[in-house]
Design a protein around this motif. Structure first.
Motif, PDB file in Angstrom:
ATOM      1  N   LYS A   1      -7.821   7.828   9.193  1.00 48.03           N
ATOM      2  CA  LYS A   1      -7.774   6.295   8.577  1.00 48.03           C
ATOM      3  C   LYS A   1      -8.745   6.027   7.621  1.00 48.03           C
ATOM      4  O   LYS A   1      -8.525   5.428   6.687  1.00 48.03           O
ATOM      5  CB  LYS A   1      -7.860   5.474  10.085  1.00 48.03           C
TER       6      LYS A   1
ATOM      7  N   LYS B   1      -8.075   4.581   3.968  1.00 44.18           N
ATOM      8  CA  LYS B   1      -8.657   3.271   3.592  1.00 44.18           C
ATOM      9  C   LYS B   1      -9.720   3.479   2.340  1.00 44.18           C
ATOM     10  O   LYS B   1      -9.586   2.570   1.526  1.00 44.18           O
ATOM     11  CB  LYS B   1      -9.346   2.665   4.763  1.00 44.18           C
TER      12      LYS B   1
ATOM     13  N   THR C   1       0.700  -1.188   0.130  1.00 41.39           N
ATOM     14  CA  THR C   1       0.074  -0.139  -0.010  1.00 41.39           C
ATOM     15  C   THR C   1       0.869   1.209  -0.090  1.00 41.39           C
ATOM     16  O   THR C   1       0.599   2.134  -0.574  1.00 41.39           O
ATOM     17  CB  THR C   1      -0.915   0.101   1.119  1.00 41.39           C
TER      18      THR C   1
END
Length: 182
Positions: free
Chosen positions: A137, A141, A20
């Protein structure tokens, strides 16, 4: 001579090589540089987006900070170092005696190797720092980059900079507490 420099990056990352976050991908770039010097407030430098002047902005920001510093401190600093390694001026800083201290690695050793990856929130709580506000977060995501989030609104930019600044403040707290333990 400056005793130490606490350093952290927020980056715009691309997904490559099944990771990622891949700082070795040439499309990944530093967006924010957070730093803290002893007895001073934490600062954040917005490098901006990758363009033809990107490398010169990174160099201008960091070469001044590292110039009189002999110890570079970070939490999981190998990530940040992977952005810096390509620069000859950084390699020269190391060759001239620059040292690196990783509070995550130190905590792993201080825990008797029982805490395999002690994240910054864990260490901050243990040593009296603050917990991160993880509002960011869900945005990460959802595939947003640092630049995407910063550009969403002035409020997002302000919150993101505070989020980044807190990392170096907490890292310094952790470092100083770890030094008392050793």
């Amino acid at each position: 001579m400056i005793d130490y420099l606490v350093l952290d990056f927020e980056s715009d990352d691309t997904r490559s090589c099944n990771k990622t976050v891949n700082p070795l991908d040439p499309m990944s770039s530093i967006r924010l540089i957070q730093y803290k010097l002893p007895n001073q407030d934490a600062e954040v430098i917005d490098i901006g987006v990758r363009d033809l002047n990107y490398d010169s902005r990174v160099k201008a920001a960091l070469i001044t900070l590292l110039g009189d510093t002999r110890l570079l401190i970070g939490h999981n600093i190998k990530y940040d170092l992977s952005f810096l390694w390509k620069y000859n001026w950084f390699q020269k800083w190391l060759q001239d005696g620059g040292k690196v201290f990783d509070t995550a690695q130190a905590e792993y050793l201080l825990s008797g190797q029982s805490k395999i990856y002690p994240d910054l929130n864990y260490c901050s709580e243990k040593y009296g720092g603050t917990q991160k506000d993880d509002w960011i977060k869900p945005l990460f995501k959802a595939g947003k980059t640092s630049t995407d989030i910063i550009n969403m609104s002035p409020e997002h930019q302000k919150r993101f900079v505070e989020y980044a600044r807190d990392d170096v403040i907490n890292t310094e707290i952790v470092y100083l507490a770890q030094m008392k333990r050793v």
